[in-house]
Design a protein around this motif. Structure first.
Motif, short mmCIF file in Angstrom:
data_model
loop_
_atom_site.label_atom_id
_atom_site.label_comp_id
_atom_site.label_asym_id
_atom_site.label_seq_id
_atom_site.Cartn_x
_atom_site.Cartn_y
_atom_site.Cartn_z
N GLY A 81 22.85 62.52 -6.28
CA GLY A 81 22.57 62.23 -4.88
C GLY A 81 23.81 61.80 -4.14
O GLY A 81 24.42 60.78 -4.49
N GLY A 82 24.20 62.57 -3.13
CA GLY A 82 25.41 62.29 -2.37
C GLY A 82 25.14 61.83 -0.95
O GLY A 82 25.94 62.07 -0.06
N GLY A 83 23.99 61.17 -0.74
CA GLY A 83 23.70 60.61 0.57
C GLY A 83 24.58 59.40 0.85
O GLY A 83 25.61 59.18 0.19
N VAL A 133 26.30 65.00 -8.06
CA VAL A 133 25.42 66.16 -8.01
C VAL A 133 24.66 66.11 -6.69
O VAL A 133 23.88 65.19 -6.46
N GLU A 134 24.92 67.07 -5.83
CA GLU A 134 24.30 67.09 -4.50
C GLU A 134 23.96 68.54 -4.15
O GLU A 134 24.86 69.37 -4.01
N GLN A 135 22.68 68.82 -4.00
CA GLN A 135 22.23 70.19 -3.70
C GLN A 135 22.59 70.63 -2.29
O GLN A 135 22.63 71.84 -2.01
N HIS A 169 29.33 68.61 -7.40
CA HIS A 169 28.66 69.77 -8.00
C HIS A 169 27.44 70.10 -7.16
O HIS A 169 26.54 69.26 -7.01
N SER A 170 27.39 71.32 -6.66
CA SER A 170 26.29 71.69 -5.76
C SER A 170 25.52 72.91 -6.23
O SER A 170 24.53 73.30 -5.59
N ASP A 171 25.94 73.54 -7.32
CA ASP A 171 25.34 74.81 -7.74
C ASP A 171 24.78 74.73 -9.15
O ASP A 171 24.79 75.72 -9.89
N LEU A 172 24.29 73.58 -9.54
CA LEU A 172 23.81 73.39 -10.91
C LEU A 172 22.36 73.82 -11.09
O LEU A 172 21.89 73.96 -12.22
N GLY A 173 21.65 73.96 -10.00
CA GLY A 173 20.24 74.31 -10.07
C GLY A 173 19.36 73.08 -10.19
O GLY A 173 19.79 71.95 -9.96
N GLY A 189 21.19 57.06 -10.53
CA GLY A 189 20.21 57.74 -9.70
C GLY A 189 20.29 57.24 -8.27
O GLY A 189 19.98 56.08 -7.99
N ALA A 190 20.74 58.12 -7.38
CA ALA A 190 20.80 57.81 -5.94
C ALA A 190 20.12 58.93 -5.18
O ALA A 190 20.53 59.30 -4.08
N ASP A 191 19.05 59.47 -5.77
CA ASP A 191 18.39 60.66 -5.23
C ASP A 191 17.08 60.34 -4.52
O ASP A 191 16.17 61.17 -4.46
N GLY A 192 16.99 59.15 -3.94
CA GLY A 192 15.92 58.86 -3.00
C GLY A 192 14.61 58.39 -3.62
O GLY A 192 14.47 58.25 -4.84
N ALA A 193 13.65 58.17 -2.73
CA ALA A 193 12.38 57.58 -3.14
C ALA A 193 11.60 58.46 -4.13
O ALA A 193 10.84 57.95 -4.94
N GLN A 194 11.80 59.77 -4.06
CA GLN A 194 11.14 60.69 -4.99
C GLN A 194 12.06 61.06 -6.14
O GLN A 194 12.04 62.18 -6.65
N SER A 195 12.87 60.13 -6.58
CA SER A 195 13.94 60.35 -7.56
C SER A 195 13.49 61.07 -8.83
O SER A 195 12.66 60.56 -9.59
N LYS A 196 14.07 62.25 -9.05
CA LYS A 196 13.84 62.97 -10.30
C LYS A 196 14.55 62.28 -11.45
O LYS A 196 14.06 62.26 -12.59
N THR A 197 15.69 61.69 -11.16
CA THR A 197 16.43 60.96 -12.18
C THR A 197 15.59 59.81 -12.73
O THR A 197 15.51 59.61 -13.96
N ARG A 198 14.97 59.06 -11.84
CA ARG A 198 14.12 57.94 -12.26
C ARG A 198 12.96 58.43 -13.13
O ARG A 198 12.66 57.83 -14.17
#
Length: 390
Positions: free
Chosen positions: A9-11, A31-33, A129-133, A161-170
């Motif tokens: 998460g790159g927010g 990792v930021e999509q 990294h933006s193209d990892l899928g 994990g910095a990928d927000g409230a719906q964190s997949k990492t979490r």
């Protein structure tokens, strides 16, 4: 040295974490999509409807990260006063003058904050990294943690994990959450205001929920409108001219004539991770805690996470070791829960229309406005003045 980090998460919060750890010598992978071109964002004249009230603690962090001069040279609005009221006769007003400060904070577009932070990446050992899928799995073995994506995999000593409230990492780390959806939703309304630069942000508590005014760099401002989801769903279908008439019927008188430019509706969530770390994975920002935005503390709590985690990891030979992560959890979990509970109490207290409660609330606001030292201490806490960067 086990100092390689993956930040998912790159927010705003993830970007700040990346720079802070890179300054301490870590090798950072983000990792930021949806990567951004910082220069393009900063030169974009379109105003972001998503804004944050940045307190002085967060400003100090931005200065340390090199982003504050970038923000100051772009759009931002300083606020020196903050008011909360139910009726004009009983208003709780905080002023920078009360604590001998020049200002209380700034209202800044989220995209400007993010871009100012991203503009610093090239100075450090930070790889985006933006193209990892899609993130598929997370596994820890031999003191390394591996993230497997649909296109490839990455390994590091620590995953943040910095990928927000719906964190997949979490979720993949097996960390559960407690929380709920509030009955009310929130509408953000970007307006163009025919008035001089405003330096006050205010909230009025109404029977249907709070309404608020956030000054942006003139001639713009942001209105916040809390209401039941179905009501806001109807309002968002209106034309700008029709929505303006609804605003005029509900809001206190604004500083001047205005034009509605854009609006968006957001659900309100209260969510807290049951723990902040597990097996070389640690959570920050909304991945760890999603708070009612009533007092604008959400992203500031995330930036406090950044400072505390960096402090706990500083000079550690293994960034993924339990000791540093446990210390971070001990420092931040209780503090975040306390702020979340305070916001819930305020939200529920001012949303309750029980007979006689309005009279009590108004008297309480008036009493709080005359509370002297207590009022100053509350203000300093909200500004982050009671906490240090070191």
């Amino acid at each position: 040295m086990k100092n390689e980090v993956i930040i998912v998460g790159g927010g705003m919060v993830g970007a700040a974490m990346a720079i802070k750890l890179a300054q301490q010598g870590a090798r950072v992978n983000i990792v930021e999509q949806h990567p951004i071109d910082a220069d393009a964002v900063l030169s974009d004249p379109e105003i972001d409807i998503r804004v944050s009230a940045i307190n002085r603690f967060s400003e100090q962090l931005f200065s340390q990260l090199g982003a504050w001069p970038i923000i100051q040279s772009h759009r931002h609005a300083v606020y020196r006063r903050l008011a909360a009221f139910e009726s004009a006769a009983h208003t709780l007003t905080f002023s920078a003058d009360e604590i001998n400060q020049s200002h209380l904070g700034h209202i800044i577009e989220n995209k400007v904050i993010q871009a100012a932070l991203w503009s610093q990446f090239s100075q450090y050992d930070i790889t985006v990294h933006s193209d990892l899928g899609e993130l598929i799995s997370l596994n820890t073995a031999d003191e390394r943690v591996t993230l497997t994506f649909s296109n490839t995999s990455l390994s590091a000593d620590l995953v943040i994990g910095a990928d927000g409230a719906q964190s997949k990492t979490r979720t993949l780390a097996g960390i559960g959450v407690t929380g709920w959806q509030y009955q009310q939703h929130c509408m953000g309304i970007l307006i163009k205001l025919d008035a001089e630069q405003q330096d006050i942000t205010w909230q009025q508590f109404q029977s249907t929920g709070p309404v608020a005014f956030l000054p942006l760099q003139a001639p713009y401002a942001n209105l916040i409108w809390y209401h039941q989801g179905e009501t806001l769903d109807k309002l968002k279908q209106l034309t700008p001219a029709q929505l303006k008439q609804e605003i005029l019927a509900v809001y206190p008188t604004l500083a001047g004539e205005f034009e509605v430019l854009r609006h968006a509706v957001f659900p309100l969530t209260r969510q807290h991770a049951n723990q902040y770390f597990a097996d070389r994975v640690v959570l920050i920002g909304d991945s760890a805690h999603a708070i009612n935005p009533l007092a604008g503390q959400g992203v500031n709590l995330g930036f406090k996470d950044v400072v505390e985690l960096a402090k706990c990891l500083h000079n550690q030979s293994d960034l993924g070791a339990v000791a540093g992560l446990a210390q971070y959890q001990q420092q931040r979990k209780r503090a975040n829960l306390l702020m979340m509970s305070a916001m819930d109490a305020c939200y529920l207290g001012f949303s309750n229309q029980a007979k006689g409660l309005s009279w009590i609330r108004q008297r309480m606001l008036g009493l709080a406005n005359r509370s002297g030292p207590i009022k100053k201490q509350v203000l300093k806490y909200a500004m982050g003045e009671t906490e240090t960067m070191s």
